[in-house]
Design an enzyme around this catalytic site. Structure first.
Site, PDB file in Angstrom:
ATOM      1  N   ALA A  13       0.830  -1.205   0.000  1.00 46.70           N
ATOM      2  CA  ALA A  13       0.000   0.000   0.000  1.00 46.70           C
ATOM      3  C   ALA A  13       0.868   1.260   0.000  1.00 46.70           C
ATOM      4  O   ALA A  13       1.952   1.293   0.599  1.00 46.70           O
ATOM      5  CB  ALA A  13      -0.923   0.013   1.206  1.00 46.70           C
ATOM      6  N   ALA A  16       2.107   2.648   3.273  1.00 46.48           N
ATOM      7  CA  ALA A  16       3.232   1.890   3.836  1.00 46.48           C
ATOM      8  C   ALA A  16       4.541   2.369   3.221  1.00 46.48           C
ATOM      9  O   ALA A  16       5.539   2.568   3.924  1.00 46.48           O
ATOM     10  CB  ALA A  16       3.036   0.403   3.592  1.00 46.48           C
ATOM     11  N   SER A  37       3.160  -9.639  -0.407  1.00 47.77           N
ATOM     12  CA  SER A  37       2.290  -9.122  -1.454  1.00 47.77           C
ATOM     13  C   SER A  37       2.503  -9.945  -2.717  1.00 47.77           C
ATOM     14  O   SER A  37       3.599 -10.452  -2.957  1.00 47.77           O
ATOM     15  CB  SER A  37       2.595  -7.653  -1.749  1.00 47.77           C
ATOM     16  OG  SER A  37       1.794  -7.181  -2.811  1.00 47.77           O
ATOM     17  N   TYR A  58      -0.177 -13.244   2.223  1.00 41.60           N
ATOM     18  CA  TYR A  58      -0.277 -12.772   3.607  1.00 41.60           C
ATOM     19  C   TYR A  58      -0.232 -13.950   4.575  1.00 41.60           C
ATOM     20  O   TYR A  58       0.371 -13.865   5.657  1.00 41.60           O
ATOM     21  CB  TYR A  58      -1.572 -11.983   3.817  1.00 41.60           C
ATOM     22  CG  TYR A  58      -1.752 -10.813   2.876  1.00 41.60           C
ATOM     23  CD1 TYR A  58      -0.658 -10.121   2.362  1.00 41.60           C
ATOM     24  CD2 TYR A  58      -3.027 -10.403   2.481  1.00 41.60           C
ATOM     25  CE1 TYR A  58      -0.813  -9.057   1.491  1.00 41.60           C
ATOM     26  CE2 TYR A  58      -3.195  -9.329   1.615  1.00 41.60           C
ATOM     27  CZ  TYR A  58      -2.086  -8.667   1.125  1.00 41.60           C
ATOM     28  OH  TYR A  58      -2.259  -7.617   0.266  1.00 41.60           O
ATOM     29  N   LEU A  74      -4.444  -2.492   4.372  1.00 44.94           N
ATOM     30  CA  LEU A  74      -5.296  -2.965   3.285  1.00 44.94           C
ATOM     31  C   LEU A  74      -6.552  -2.104   3.149  1.00 44.94           C
ATOM     32  O   LEU A  74      -6.861  -1.298   4.038  1.00 44.94           O
ATOM     33  CB  LEU A  74      -5.693  -4.424   3.558  1.00 44.94           C
ATOM     34  CG  LEU A  74      -4.538  -5.424   3.589  1.00 44.94           C
ATOM     35  CD1 LEU A  74      -4.992  -6.750   4.171  1.00 44.94           C
ATOM     36  CD2 LEU A  74      -3.966  -5.615   2.197  1.00 44.94           C
ATOM     37  N   HIS A  79     -10.060  -5.199   6.401  1.00 49.07           N
ATOM     38  CA  HIS A  79      -9.419  -5.135   7.717  1.00 49.07           C
ATOM     39  C   HIS A  79      -9.874  -6.256   8.638  1.00 49.07           C
ATOM     40  O   HIS A  79      -9.064  -6.920   9.283  1.00 49.07           O
ATOM     41  CB  HIS A  79      -9.709  -3.783   8.382  1.00 49.07           C
ATOM     42  CG  HIS A  79      -9.006  -2.643   7.739  1.00 49.07           C
ATOM     43  ND1 HIS A  79      -9.218  -1.333   8.087  1.00 49.07           N
ATOM     44  CD2 HIS A  79      -8.069  -2.608   6.749  1.00 49.07           C
ATOM     45  CE1 HIS A  79      -8.465  -0.546   7.351  1.00 49.07           C
ATOM     46  NE2 HIS A  79      -7.763  -1.291   6.529  1.00 49.07           N
ATOM     47  N   LYS A  97      -6.714   3.093   9.778  1.00 52.02           N
ATOM     48  CA  LYS A  97      -8.053   3.594  10.017  1.00 52.02           C
ATOM     49  C   LYS A  97      -8.878   3.599   8.743  1.00 52.02           C
ATOM     50  O   LYS A  97      -8.296   3.613   7.667  1.00 52.02           O
ATOM     51  CB  LYS A  97      -8.018   4.992  10.630  1.00 52.02           C
ATOM     52  CG  LYS A  97      -7.037   5.991  10.044  1.00 52.02           C
ATOM     53  CD  LYS A  97      -6.963   6.250   8.585  1.00 52.02           C
ATOM     54  CE  LYS A  97      -8.164   6.753   7.871  1.00 52.02           C
ATOM     55  NZ  LYS A  97      -7.978   6.834   6.396  1.00 52.02           N
ATOM     56  N   ARG A 166     -10.525   4.206  -3.042  1.00 51.42           N
ATOM     57  CA  ARG A 166     -11.298   5.188  -2.287  1.00 51.42           C
ATOM     58  C   ARG A 166     -12.696   5.425  -2.886  1.00 51.42           C
ATOM     59  O   ARG A 166     -13.558   5.980  -2.216  1.00 51.42           O
ATOM     60  CB  ARG A 166     -10.548   6.521  -2.218  1.00 51.42           C
ATOM     61  CG  ARG A 166      -9.300   6.496  -1.349  1.00 51.42           C
ATOM     62  CD  ARG A 166      -8.657   7.870  -1.314  1.00 51.42           C
ATOM     63  NE  ARG A 166      -7.568   7.945  -0.363  1.00 51.42           N
ATOM     64  CZ  ARG A 166      -6.306   7.716  -0.649  1.00 51.42           C
ATOM     65  NH1 ARG A 166      -5.974   7.367  -1.896  1.00 51.42           N
ATOM     66  NH2 ARG A 166      -5.363   7.825   0.273  1.00 51.42           N
ATOM     67  N   ASP A 178     -12.664   7.710   4.777  1.00 51.58           N
ATOM     68  CA  ASP A 178     -11.264   7.995   4.450  1.00 51.58           C
ATOM     69  C   ASP A 178     -10.701   9.178   5.224  1.00 51.58           C
ATOM     70  O   ASP A 178      -9.592   9.103   5.766  1.00 51.58           O
ATOM     71  CB  ASP A 178     -11.113   8.242   2.948  1.00 51.58           C
ATOM     72  CG  ASP A 178      -9.671   8.152   2.498  1.00 51.58           C
ATOM     73  OD1 ASP A 178      -9.089   7.060   2.586  1.00 51.58           O
ATOM     74  OD2 ASP A 178      -9.113   9.183   2.088  1.00 51.58           O
TER      75      ASP A 178
END
Length: 340
Positions: A13, A16, A37, A58, A74, A79, A97, A166, A178
Site C-alpha cells: 500500500a 506503507a 504481497s 499474507y 489494506l 481489515h 483507520k 477510495r 477515508d
C-alpha cells in the site's frame, strides 16, 4: 530482554511506502523483517527498505514464527478478515483507520485479538503529535474561556478516480471513512467527550455512488457544538479550531504536519485581538510505531485507544443513519443496525 519488535507488513500500500516503512526505519524499538504481497514491486520495496524476507501471500507471512506484530494497510473492507487471521496466528496488530466499517465489526475483531492474547491498535497517527496534548493543556488552563464551538476540516483532491479503492463501495471507500473519520476522532479527542447526537449530509460520485464529501454537526451534552467537513473532491485543507468565550485556538496542520518536517503551529487568539504562536515538532508516524512497539514489549494494553475505535465508529454509523433519515440521530453506546 528483547529491545525491539519484529514487524511484518501486509501489502505494498502507498501509505506503507510513503509513511510507515520510513517510520519503522527511524523507530528505536521496531524493525521490519518481512513484507507480503503478490505485487511484483514488493521485491523492489524490500530492497529499498532493507527488508530481509518477502512472501507472496499474507498467510505465508503470518505463519512466520519470527514475526511479533503486523501492520495492516489494506482496503477498509478487508481489515476485519486479516486482523482476525493475524490474531489467530499470534501476531499483534496495528491496523489502518478506519479499523472496521461498523462498531460491531470492530468489537468482533477486538474480541478475537483478546481471545488470542494479542494487542490491537487503530492507526490514527495524528494523535501522537505533541501539538494535540498542548492544545488540551491550553484549554484546561482556561485561557480561551468556556468552550462553545469546535471545527475540524480535512480534504484533498483525488485526481485519478478510475480504479482507486477510495471510490469503490465494496472496499469501504468514501470520504467519511477515508478522511471524515479523522475529523470526528480529533473532535472527540480534543474535547475529551462523546457527542450525544449527530446530523450529517453528503455528496456522492454519480458513477460509484461513493460519498465524495461530507459535512456534519456533533452536539455534546455540555453545550459544545462541533462542525466537521471532509472531502476527496477539493483542495487540501487540514485544520481544526476551538472557539471559547475568551479566545480561540487554531491548529493549521492538524493531521499532516510532517509536510513541514514534523513542525506544527498552534495559534492562540485572545478576545482583544492579540495572538501568540507556539511551535512543536514531532514525527507522528515514528511516535505511533514506537508507542505500539513499546506496548508489545511491555505487555501494556492500549485500552483507551480500543474504546476510541468503537466510539468513533459509533459516530460514523450515526452519520450514515442521519444521512439516510435526513435528521439528527441520537448516538447510543451500541452501534447502529442500519444497512448500507
Amino acid at each position: 530482554m528483547t529491545t525491539f519488535v519484529r514487524w511484518g507488513i501486509l501489502s505494498t500500500a502507498q501509505i506503507a511506502q510513503d509513511e510507515l516503512l520510513p517510520a519503522y526505519m527511524d523507530a528505536a524499538n521496531a524493525e521490519v523483517t518481512a513484507i507480503a504481497s503478490s505485487n511484483p514491486k514488493v521485491k523492489d520495496m524490500a530492497l529499498k527498505f532493507s527488508i530481509p524476507k518477502v512472501y507472496e501471500s499474507y498467510d505465508e507471512l503470518l505463519k512466520d514464527p519470527d514475526i511479533d506484530a503486523v501492520y495492516i494497510p489494506l482496503p477498509n473492507a478487508l481489515h476485519s478478515h486479516w486482523v482476525k487471521r493475524a490474531a489467530e496466528k499470534g501476531k499483534h496488530v496495528l491496523c489502518e483507520k478506519p479499523a472496521a466499517l461498523t462498531a460491531g465489526e470492530a468489537e468482533e475483531m477486538i474480541e478475537v485479538c483478546k481471545k488470542n492474547s494479542v494487542l490491537f491498535m487503530e492507526a490514527f497517527m495524528y494523535q501522537f503529535h505533541p501539538q494535540h496534548q498542548r492544545v488540551k493543556e491550553i484549554i484546561a488552563s482556561g485561557e480561551i474561556g468556556e468552550l462553545k464551538i469546535m471545527k475540524s476540516s480535512l480534504s484533498f483532491y483525488l485526481e485519478d478516480k478510475a480504479g482507486n479503492i477510495r471510490v469503490k463501495p465494496e472496499l469501504g471507500g468514501g470520504s467519511l471513512y477515508d478522511v471524515g473519520c479523522y475529523c470526528i476522532h480529533s473532535i472527540r479527542n480534543v474535547l475529551s467527550a462523546e457527542p450525544s447526537r449527530v446530523y450529517a449530509s453528503m455528496k456522492k460520485n454519480p458513477d460509484s455512488q461513493v460519498d465524495m464529501s461530507v459535512v456534519g454537526v456533533l452536539d455534546f451534552d455540555n453545550g459544545v457544538t462541533a462542525l466537521f467537513d471532509a472531502a476527496m473532491d477539493r483542495t487540501r485543507i487540514d485544520y481544526y479550531e476551538i472557539i471559547g468565550t475568551k479566545g480561540s485556538i487554531r491548529v493549521p496542520n492538524a493531521f499532516v504536519p510532517h509536510f513541514n518536517n514534523g513542525e506544527a503551529l498552534i495559534v492562540i487568539n485572545a478576545e482583544d485581538g492579540k495572538y501568540r504562536e507556539e511551535k512543536l515538532i514531532g514525527h507522528q508516524y515514528v511516535l505511533q510505531v514506537e508507542y505500539f512497539s513499546r506496548c508489545v514489549l511491555e505487555g501494556k494494553i492500549p485500552n483507551y485507544m480500543i474504546e476510541n475505535t468503537i466510539q468513533n465508529l459509533n459516530v460514523i454509523e450515526a452519520c450514515f443513519e442521519s444521512i439516510e433519515r435526513k435528521t439528527f440521530v441520537n448516538i447510543s453506546s451500541s452501534h447502529s443496525k442500519i444497512t448500507r
